[in-house]
Design a protein around this motif. Structure first.
Motif, mmCIF file in Angstrom:
data_model
loop_
_atom_site.group_PDB
_atom_site.id
_atom_site.type_symbol
_atom_site.label_atom_id
_atom_site.label_comp_id
_atom_site.label_asym_id
_atom_site.label_seq_id
_atom_site.Cartn_x
_atom_site.Cartn_y
_atom_site.Cartn_z
ATOM 1 N N ALA A 119 74.426 78.944 8.593
ATOM 2 C CA ALA A 119 75.168 77.680 8.589
ATOM 3 C C ALA A 119 74.670 76.735 7.503
ATOM 4 O O ALA A 119 75.473 76.041 6.855
ATOM 5 C CB ALA A 119 75.056 77.012 9.961
ATOM 6 N N ALA A 120 73.362 76.676 7.290
ATOM 7 C CA ALA A 120 72.816 75.759 6.285
ATOM 8 C C ALA A 120 73.264 76.162 4.881
ATOM 9 O O ALA A 120 73.643 75.310 4.071
ATOM 10 C CB ALA A 120 71.289 75.739 6.387
ATOM 11 N N LYS A 121 73.212 77.447 4.606
ATOM 12 C CA LYS A 121 73.650 77.914 3.287
ATOM 13 C C LYS A 121 75.134 77.650 3.089
ATOM 14 O O LYS A 121 75.557 77.185 2.023
ATOM 15 C CB LYS A 121 73.349 79.411 3.121
ATOM 16 N N ALA A 122 75.941 77.939 4.097
ATOM 17 C CA ALA A 122 77.382 77.727 3.982
ATOM 18 C C ALA A 122 77.701 76.255 3.747
ATOM 19 O O ALA A 122 78.580 75.916 2.948
ATOM 20 C CB ALA A 122 78.081 78.222 5.251
ATOM 21 N N LYS A 123 76.985 75.367 4.425
ATOM 22 C CA LYS A 123 77.203 73.923 4.252
ATOM 23 C C LYS A 123 76.881 73.498 2.827
ATOM 24 O O LYS A 123 77.617 72.724 2.208
ATOM 25 C CB LYS A 123 76.349 73.149 5.250
ATOM 26 N N GLN A 124 75.784 74.017 2.283
ATOM 27 C CA GLN A 124 75.384 73.689 0.917
ATOM 28 C C GLN A 124 76.414 74.181 -0.096
ATOM 29 O O GLN A 124 76.820 73.444 -1.001
ATOM 30 C CB GLN A 124 74.024 74.302 0.608
ATOM 31 N N VAL A 125 76.856 75.416 0.057
ATOM 32 C CA VAL A 125 77.821 75.995 -0.883
ATOM 33 C C VAL A 125 79.174 75.278 -0.778
ATOM 34 O O VAL A 125 79.825 75.013 -1.791
ATOM 35 C CB VAL A 125 77.976 77.509 -0.633
ATOM 36 N N ALA A 126 79.586 74.944 0.431
ATOM 37 C CA ALA A 126 80.844 74.232 0.611
ATOM 38 C C ALA A 126 80.820 72.903 -0.130
ATOM 39 O O ALA A 126 81.806 72.517 -0.785
ATOM 40 C CB ALA A 126 81.116 74.011 2.096
ATOM 41 N N GLN A 128 79.050 72.189 -2.766
ATOM 42 C CA GLN A 128 79.046 72.456 -4.206
ATOM 43 C C GLN A 128 80.438 72.745 -4.740
ATOM 44 O O GLN A 128 80.739 72.439 -5.892
ATOM 45 C CB GLN A 128 78.110 73.638 -4.507
ATOM 46 N N TYR A 129 81.288 73.337 -3.910
ATOM 47 C CA TYR A 129 82.615 73.747 -4.372
ATOM 48 C C TYR A 129 83.751 72.921 -3.781
ATOM 49 O O TYR A 129 84.919 73.295 -3.893
ATOM 50 C CB TYR A 129 82.827 75.244 -4.096
ATOM 51 N N GLY A 130 83.433 71.808 -3.163
ATOM 52 C CA GLY A 130 84.473 70.924 -2.669
ATOM 53 C C GLY A 130 85.274 71.496 -1.524
ATOM 54 O O GLY A 130 86.449 71.156 -1.356
ATOM 55 N N ILE A 131 84.659 72.369 -0.728
ATOM 56 C CA ILE A 131 85.337 72.976 0.421
ATOM 57 C C ILE A 131 85.062 72.124 1.661
ATOM 58 O O ILE A 131 83.926 71.718 1.903
ATOM 59 C CB ILE A 131 84.864 74.419 0.623
ATOM 60 N N LYS A 132 86.082 71.864 2.442
ATOM 61 C CA LYS A 132 85.955 71.010 3.630
ATOM 62 C C LYS A 132 84.943 71.589 4.616
ATOM 63 O O LYS A 132 84.902 72.807 4.830
ATOM 64 C CB LYS A 132 87.304 70.876 4.329
ATOM 65 N N SER A 133 84.161 70.719 5.228
ATOM 66 C CA SER A 133 83.196 71.174 6.234
ATOM 67 C C SER A 133 83.899 71.813 7.431
ATOM 68 O O SER A 133 83.340 72.684 8.105
ATOM 69 C CB SER A 133 82.331 70.006 6.700
ATOM 70 N N THR A 134 85.132 71.387 7.687
ATOM 71 C CA THR A 134 85.904 71.973 8.797
ATOM 72 C C THR A 134 86.434 73.364 8.476
ATOM 73 O O THR A 134 86.975 74.033 9.349
ATOM 74 C CB THR A 134 87.087 71.057 9.155
ATOM 75 N N SER A 135 86.286 73.785 7.201
ATOM 76 C CA SER A 135 86.743 75.115 6.785
ATOM 77 C C SER A 135 85.570 76.054 6.550
ATOM 78 O O SER A 135 85.658 77.007 5.776
ATOM 79 C CB SER A 135 87.600 75.010 5.519
ATOM 80 N N VAL A 136 84.459 75.775 7.213
ATOM 81 C CA VAL A 136 83.288 76.658 7.184
ATOM 82 C C VAL A 136 83.177 77.319 8.556
ATOM 83 O O VAL A 136 83.128 76.629 9.581
ATOM 84 C CB VAL A 136 82.007 75.876 6.855
ATOM 85 N N TYR A 137 83.141 78.660 8.564
ATOM 86 C CA TYR A 137 83.168 79.422 9.811
ATOM 87 C C TYR A 137 81.939 80.321 9.918
ATOM 88 O O TYR A 137 81.339 80.720 8.921
ATOM 89 C CB TYR A 137 84.423 80.296 9.873
ATOM 90 N N SER A 138 81.590 80.658 11.139
ATOM 91 C CA SER A 138 80.564 81.665 11.402
ATOM 92 C C SER A 138 81.271 82.988 11.699
ATOM 93 O O SER A 138 82.496 83.036 11.842
ATOM 94 C CB SER A 138 79.702 81.246 12.596
ATOM 95 N N TYR A 139 80.491 84.045 11.849
ATOM 96 C CA TYR A 139 81.097 85.325 12.221
ATOM 97 C C TYR A 139 81.594 85.293 13.662
ATOM 98 O O TYR A 139 82.548 85.997 14.012
ATOM 99 C CB TYR A 139 80.101 86.466 11.999
ATOM 100 N N GLN A 140 80.960 84.446 14.478
ATOM 101 C CA GLN A 140 81.370 84.364 15.880
ATOM 102 C C GLN A 140 82.718 83.657 16.039
ATOM 103 O O GLN A 140 83.551 84.067 16.845
ATOM 104 C CB GLN A 140 80.305 83.634 16.704
ATOM 105 N N ASN A 141 82.939 82.554 15.298
ATOM 106 C CA ASN A 141 84.189 81.804 15.477
ATOM 107 C C ASN A 141 85.218 82.106 14.387
ATOM 108 O O ASN A 141 86.184 81.373 14.213
ATOM 109 C CB ASN A 141 83.914 80.296 15.538
#
Length: 438
Positions: A119-126, A128-141
């Protein structure tokens, strides 16, 4: 006019180890099996088949004399609001070092979502690339991605054993799928991936970037048009010295095999692409160095031969234990050979040719401007969604490679050639060719 796209101004994020995502990889195939089939999302349906009149390049006056090489076309990307949104599943080396930066050169595709077990890595990369935090998913969800209309294509960049699960889950969530090669661990898995996408009415493309790259397309035309006579023999080699650091590529359950499905597949698939044919038979040999701990589960080196219906013989090899070398050469009967060295790499591909002229041999290096292979590949998938076309490298193309690789392994076990069923029509497993002006 200066392009101020956010993707071109971003710094490339550092890659990280993928062991954590393997540990965190989520709900699994059974959880996805209960999901109901969804119709195509409205964004994709609205874009399908529409003329892309707003991608006409701006005209500029020439800087060079007409005798010089024609300049590259001025980039003319589609309005960002109209581009096809991609979700990238897996934030390993390929995604962080190649795919996300490549979107800056895309014409039809854009990144809109990330899927990761970290989750921490995904938040950082999102961020950097202007991706919404609500569009970051885990493998579970992950399956809740069905509720995100911005996502039209899911690009699966996971260990090979996970390709089937996330292809099925993506299709059942109503999303088209672009899947890294090799397509799966086995031909049976590959067939189930095809069936799932067909049932859901979703497109499935395998990421064979070589088939969208202009230098390889140039060689293909030389082979098929017999520009220098009939090609009699192809020599192909792809090798690297893999690190013994616990990476998933050395785990057979995750990778399905060793050097052959990971890097040898480039030799196999490129030979099929250049000829437009399918091999009549294969003969293979596998070797593992005794005592090398890297190859307790997967093969180290594979040598194989193939014969195509036109008579072309292919001599190919791949290895996980020698210095990086990626090249191929087509040898014709009219005083010429041609190919790429390096070939198969992400960047820096070089054409080379040798022709007999009177009493001399002339070696040349034709120059074709480099284009980002990943941008071309993702744009083709996006173009197919926009125009409702079958991708050039659909699931059937990936399935065929698995059938041939399984025959190579069988040949190595049995010590004899294995005969294959050979379709009579050219490009038997390919879809819509990439338009030259796309």
């Amino acid at each position: 006019m200066k392009n101020t796209s956010i993707f071109q101004s971003l710094l490339q994020p550092a890659a990280r180890n993928r062991r954590q995502f393997l540990a965190d990889a989520g709900m699994g195939f059974l959880a996805a099996a209960g999901l109901s089939q969804l119709p195509g999302n409205s964004a994709a349906a609205q874009g399908a088949g529409q003329p892309l009149t707003d991608t006409i390049p701006v005209k500029l006056y020439p800087l060079d004399h007409p005798s010089e090489r024609a300049p590259a076309k001025v980039p003319a990307p589609l309005d960002p609001a109209k581009r096809i949104g991609f979700a990238l599943v897996g934030l390993g080396h390929l995604t962080l070092e190649e795919l996300l930066p490549a979107f800056g050169q895309c014409k039809y595709a854009k990144p809109v979502a990330l899927v990761s077990g970290d989750a921490a890595k995904a938040k950082q990369v999102a961020a950097q690339y202007g991706i919404k935090s609500t569009s970051v998913y885990s493998y579970q969800n992950f399956d809740t991605i069905r509720n995100n209309p911005e996502v039209q294509v899911v690009y699966i960049v996971l260990p090979n054993s996970m390709h089937e699960e996330f292809t099925v889950r993506s299709a059942q969530a109503g999303k088209h799928v672009l899947c890294e090669k090799p397509m799966a661990n086995t031909s049976a898995e590959a067939q189930r991936m095809i069936d799932a996408c067909e049932k859901a009415g979703r497109k499935l493309m395998i990421a064979y970037r070589i088939q969208y790259e202009p230098k390889n397309a140039f060689v293909k035309e030389l082979v098929r048009n017999k520009t220098h006579g009939k090609v009699r023999v192809m020599e192909m080699f792809n090798a690297q010295n893999i690190a013994n650091n616990g990476q998933w590529r050395l785990d057979k359950k995750l990778a399905g095999g060793g050097a052959l499905p990971d890097i040898g597949i480039y030799c196999l698939n490129t030979a099929r692409y250049l000829t437009g044919e399918e091999p009549e038979w294969v003969m293979g040999s596998v070797y593992n160095t005794p005592g090398d701990e890297r190859f307790r589960q997967v093969e180290e080196s594979v040598l194989w031969q193939m014969r195509f219906p036109s008579g072309i013989l292919v001599n190919a090899a791949t290895s996980y234990s020698v210095h990086q070398s990626r090249r191929y050469r087509c040898l014709a009967d009219n005083g010429a050979w041609f190919g790429l060295d390096p070939a198969f790499a992400y960047h820096g591909l070089q054409l080379e040719m040798s022709q007999a002229k009177e009493q001399y041999d002339w070696k040349q290096a034709p120059e074709i401007p480099e284009q980002n292979q990943f941008a071309l590949e993702m744009d083709h998938m996006a173009w197919c969604v926009l125009h409702n076309k079958e991708p050039y490298t659909p699931g059937a193309e990936g399935l065929q490679d698995h059938r041939i690789m399984e025959a190579i392994y069988q040949s190595a076990r049995e010590g004899k050639p294995i005969t294959l069923k050979t379709p009579q029509k050219p490009d038997a497993f390919r879809g819509t060719p990439p338009p030259k002006d796309a």
